[in-house]
Enzyme design. Structure first.
Site, PDB file in Angstrom:
ATOM      1  N   ILE A  12     -24.066  17.999  -1.502  1.00 21.05           N
ATOM      2  CA  ILE A  12     -24.711  16.724  -1.162  1.00 21.05           C
ATOM      3  C   ILE A  12     -25.547  16.862   0.122  1.00 21.05           C
ATOM      4  CG2 ILE A  12     -24.355  14.252  -0.728  1.00 21.05           C
ATOM      5  CD1 ILE A  12     -23.612  15.395  -3.628  1.00 21.05           C
ATOM      6  N   ILE A  46     -49.721  38.563   0.432  1.00 23.54           N
ATOM      7  CA  ILE A  46     -50.939  38.676   1.251  1.00 23.54           C
ATOM      8  C   ILE A  46     -50.598  39.185   2.665  1.00 23.54           C
ATOM      9  CG2 ILE A  46     -52.740  37.284   2.411  1.00 23.54           C
ATOM     10  CD1 ILE A  46     -52.977  35.716  -0.251  1.00 23.54           C
ATOM     11  N   GLU A  86     -32.775  17.913  -7.980  1.00 21.79           N
ATOM     12  CA  GLU A  86     -33.336  16.706  -8.646  1.00 21.79           C
ATOM     13  C   GLU A  86     -33.677  16.998 -10.111  1.00 21.79           C
ATOM     14  OE1 GLU A  86     -35.133  13.560  -7.122  1.00 21.79           O
ATOM     15  OE2 GLU A  86     -34.259  13.753  -5.154  1.00 21.79           O
ATOM     16  N   GLY A  87     -32.823  17.755 -10.760  1.00 27.33           N
ATOM     17  CA  GLY A  87     -33.057  18.177 -12.143  1.00 27.33           C
ATOM     18  C   GLY A  87     -33.735  19.527 -12.129  1.00 27.33           C
TER      19      GLY A  87
HETATM   20  C1  LIG Z   1     -29.430  22.637  -1.598  1.00 27.41           C
HETATM   21  C2  LIG Z   1     -29.002  21.659  -2.633  1.00 27.41           C
HETATM   22  C3  LIG Z   1     -29.027  20.292  -2.357  1.00 27.41           C
HETATM   23  C4  LIG Z   1     -28.610  19.369  -3.311  1.00 27.41           C
HETATM   24  N1  LIG Z   1     -28.557  18.036  -2.992  1.00 27.41           N
HETATM   25  C5  LIG Z   1     -27.967  17.168  -3.852  1.00 27.41           C
HETATM   26  C6  LIG Z   1     -27.734  15.805  -3.479  1.00 27.41           C
HETATM   27  O1  LIG Z   1     -28.107  15.366  -2.373  1.00 27.41           O
HETATM   28  N2  LIG Z   1     -27.081  15.001  -4.349  1.00 27.41           N
HETATM   29  C7  LIG Z   1     -26.644  15.426  -5.572  1.00 27.41           C
HETATM   30  O2  LIG Z   1     -26.060  14.648  -6.301  1.00 27.41           O
HETATM   31  N3  LIG Z   1     -26.869  16.722  -5.956  1.00 27.41           N
HETATM   32  C8  LIG Z   1     -27.497  17.594  -5.138  1.00 27.41           C
HETATM   33  N4  LIG Z   1     -27.700  18.895  -5.515  1.00 27.41           N
HETATM   34  C9  LIG Z   1     -27.303  19.344  -6.853  1.00 27.41           C
HETATM   35  C10 LIG Z   1     -28.450  19.702  -7.763  1.00 27.41           C
HETATM   36  O3  LIG Z   1     -29.115  18.567  -8.203  1.00 27.41           O
HETATM   37  C11 LIG Z   1     -27.880  20.582  -8.875  1.00 27.41           C
HETATM   38  O4  LIG Z   1     -27.595  21.839  -8.294  1.00 27.41           O
HETATM   39  C12 LIG Z   1     -28.814  20.741 -10.046  1.00 27.41           C
HETATM   40  O5  LIG Z   1     -28.906  19.535 -10.749  1.00 27.41           O
HETATM   41  C13 LIG Z   1     -28.385  21.850 -11.010  1.00 27.41           C
HETATM   42  O6  LIG Z   1     -27.035  21.772 -11.313  1.00 27.41           O
HETATM   43  P1  LIG Z   1     -26.119  23.074 -11.176  1.00 27.41           P
HETATM   44  O7  LIG Z   1     -26.361  23.642  -9.834  1.00 27.41           O
HETATM   45  O8  LIG Z   1     -24.725  22.709 -11.521  1.00 27.41           O
HETATM   46  O9  LIG Z   1     -26.682  24.080 -12.246  1.00 27.41           O
HETATM   47  P2  LIG Z   1     -26.232  24.177 -13.778  1.00 27.41           P
HETATM   48  O10 LIG Z   1     -26.330  22.837 -14.409  1.00 27.41           O
HETATM   49  O11 LIG Z   1     -24.949  24.908 -13.858  1.00 27.41           O
HETATM   50  O12 LIG Z   1     -27.392  25.078 -14.373  1.00 27.41           O
HETATM   51  C14 LIG Z   1     -27.351  26.492 -14.400  1.00 27.41           C
HETATM   52  C15 LIG Z   1     -28.571  26.979 -15.180  1.00 27.41           C
HETATM   53  O13 LIG Z   1     -28.509  26.522 -16.548  1.00 27.41           O
HETATM   54  C16 LIG Z   1     -29.670  25.785 -16.865  1.00 27.41           C
HETATM   55  N5  LIG Z   1     -29.317  24.693 -17.772  1.00 27.41           N
HETATM   56  C17 LIG Z   1     -28.242  23.867 -17.705  1.00 27.41           C
HETATM   57  N6  LIG Z   1     -28.282  22.958 -18.688  1.00 27.41           N
HETATM   58  C18 LIG Z   1     -29.425  23.186 -19.369  1.00 27.41           C
HETATM   59  C19 LIG Z   1     -30.056  22.579 -20.504  1.00 27.41           C
HETATM   60  N7  LIG Z   1     -29.509  21.531 -21.130  1.00 27.41           N
HETATM   61  N8  LIG Z   1     -31.227  23.094 -20.931  1.00 27.41           N
HETATM   62  C20 LIG Z   1     -31.796  24.146 -20.317  1.00 27.41           C
HETATM   63  N9  LIG Z   1     -31.247  24.771 -19.234  1.00 27.41           N
HETATM   64  C21 LIG Z   1     -30.090  24.290 -18.767  1.00 27.41           C
HETATM   65  C22 LIG Z   1     -30.187  25.264 -15.540  1.00 27.41           C
HETATM   66  O14 LIG Z   1     -31.566  24.940 -15.615  1.00 27.41           O
HETATM   67  C23 LIG Z   1     -29.893  26.424 -14.625  1.00 27.41           C
HETATM   68  O15 LIG Z   1     -30.903  27.393 -14.757  1.00 27.41           O
HETATM   69  C24 LIG Z   1     -28.169  19.830  -4.591  1.00 27.41           C
HETATM   70  C25 LIG Z   1     -28.166  21.194  -4.878  1.00 27.41           C
HETATM   71  C26 LIG Z   1     -28.557  22.101  -3.919  1.00 27.41           C
HETATM   72  C27 LIG Z   1     -28.492  23.573  -4.264  1.00 27.41           C
END
Ligand SMILES: Cc1cc2nc3c(=O)[nH]c(=O)nc-3n(C[C@H](O)[C@H](O)[C@H](O)COP(=O)(O)OP(=O)(O)OC[C@H]3O[C@@H](n4cnc5c(N)ncnc54)[C@H](O)[C@@H]3O)c2cc1C
Length: 385
Positions: free
Chosen positions: A156, A337, A363-364
């Site tokens: 978060i 570069i 953000e997705g």
């Molecule tokens: C620095 C940082 C700040 C953040 N800040 C916030 C915040 O303030 N609030 C909050 O709520 N969240 C926050 N997040 C969470 C962030 O939104 C999630 O990390 C992100 O949505 C991806 O989820 P995940 O990391 O669990 O990856 P996963 O969902 O585990 O994905 C792993 C891989 O699988 C792929 N994948 C998963 N499902 C699918 C699908 N259906 N189709 C195609 N590909 C797919 C993904 O694209 C990715 O390449 C933050 C994350 C980070 C790293």
């Protein structure tokens, strides 16, 4: 390019640029190195009314919207994307209240966000619920005249530094996403604490923490919207906030482009500045074209949102996907570069490349958002609609 900004929007953009150059530029490398939250800069932004730009006048704001937010985020990101996200996420927290809050909730919280006295955060993600946000496990059960929250949020932004948290939790576990609701939780609420601070590849001046809720009792009036609508509200909210994150990508790419032009002008090889080489010129030309295209898409999307348009999942996803892919490409080319120097921490572009990566993820993720765009295409009956 001229984007027909109003005088006020130009003023906001110029002021944000001045703060970025005078206050952030001298400390950005140290903030990154020390992984230090930029409190002094948050105060500078507050004193310059930057937190007011996306809040309506009746809550002590300046009456702007998504475009004003994008202008500020872009200018800060041109210098430091880490600082920019700490600022932008406060807007994300306030958009929830603006869209779905009661008048009492808006009066209670928005003026403090507008003045910069309090930062906001938005908490949806959990260890088992990232892209599949509907898999959240945190619960909010009706007890003791309010709601008792239990669970852990992960990754978060502004976690631990914000005072106001918008939290999505299940009020009806058996209904999954349809049983999710949204709540406001204040930092000092008993039962609410913070887990580990993440050590990140980039945007290292921003803080990313776990939020831990153990029998955390909040009053009923802290629920935002109706029970069961938390997930849909969160999805709509991201539609509105994504251009802000896309603007982070545009600013970052702009900063990398400018640094590359400057370096290419002064780096001499084979007796000439490398900018005289066509290979370098074409890279710069592609970078500049990409940045301008991303900016145009982001501003157009922000203006569409500010005009009151509702179904903007597809457009806001396009802006975020395109701009973040541009930022990754442009910052990677910037390192190229700079040659070997680009790989060294003495120059800004290695940080920019590290910072760019996250914008394709949060953000997705860009993969998931491409699904959103494709789903929009399938739903629209003709391409001209
Ligand atoms: C620095 C940082 C700040 C953040 N800040 C916030 C915040 O303030 N609030 C909050 O709520 N969240 C926050 N997040 C969470 C962030 O939104 C999630 O990390 C992100 O949505 C991806 O989820 P995940 O990391 O669990 O990856 P996963 O969902 O585990 O994905 C792993 C891989 O699988 C792929 N994948 C998963 N499902 C699918 C699908 N259906 N189709 C195609 N590909 C797919 C993904 O694209 C990715 O390449 C933050 C994350 C980070 C790293």
């Amino acid at each position: 390019m001229e984007y027909c900004l109003t005088e006020q929007q130009k003023m906001i953009k110029n002021l944000a640029r001045r703060i970025a150059e005078e206050k952030i530029l001298p400390v950005r490398a140290a903030l990154d190195e020390n992984e230090e939250f930029p409190w002094a800069i948050m105060r500078d932004l507050a004193e310059s009314d930057m937190f007011r730009v996306f809040i309506p006048e009746e809550y002590d704001g300046l009456g702007g919207g998504c475009l004003e937010l994008c202008l500020v985020v872009e200018e800060i990101s041109r210098v430091c994307a880490g600082v920019a996200v700490s600022y932008a996420v406060s807007a994300l927290g306030s958009f929830t209240l603006l869209e779905y809050g009661t008048e009492e909730q808006k009066q209670k919280y928005l003026p403090d966000i507008a003045s910069g006295k309090k930062l906001a955060a938005f908490a949806l993600t959990e260890a088992t619920a990232g892209s599949d946000a509907s898999a959240i496990k945190t619960t909010a059960s009706r007890e003791k005249g309010g709601y008792v929250i239990n669970g852990t949020k992960q990754f978060i932004t502004n976690g631990g530094d914000a005072e106001i948290y918008t939290v999505v939790a299940l009020t009806a576990k058996e209904k999954g996403a349809r049983g999710a609701s949204m709540f406001l939780v204040e930092k000092e609420t008993p039962g609410f604490s913070f887990g580990k601070k993440e050590r990140k590849m980039g945007i290292r001046s921003s803080s990313t923490r776990e939020l831990v809720f153990r029998d955390c009792l909040i009053p009923e009036e802290n629920r935002i919207g109706r029970e069961g609508t938390g997930f849909i509200m969160a999805m709509r909210l991201f539609d509105r906030s994504r251009p802000g994150i896309a603007a982070q990508a545009v600013g970052l790419a702009q900063g990398a482009l400018e640094a590359s032009v400057d370096y290419a002008r002064q780096r001499i090889q084979f007796g000439h500045p490398i900018i005289s080489l066509q290979a370098i010129q074409h890279m710069l030309a592609n970078m500049a074209t990409d940045v301008e295209a991303a900016r145009a898409l982001v501003y157009a999307t922000a203006k569409t949102i500010d005009s009151g348009a509702k179904n903007i999942s597809m457009e806001s996803s396009m802006a975020k996907v395109f701009a973040s892919d541009v930022a990754m490409r442009v910052t990677t080319d910037a390192v190229q570069i700079f040659g070997g120097a680009g790989y060294m921490r003495d120059y800004p572009v290695e940080k920019m490349m590290r910072d760019a990566k996250i914008i394709q993820i949060y953000e997705g993720t860009n993969q998931v958002l491409r699904d959103t765009i494709a789903s929009g295409l399938r739903k629209r009956r003709t391409t001209s609609e």
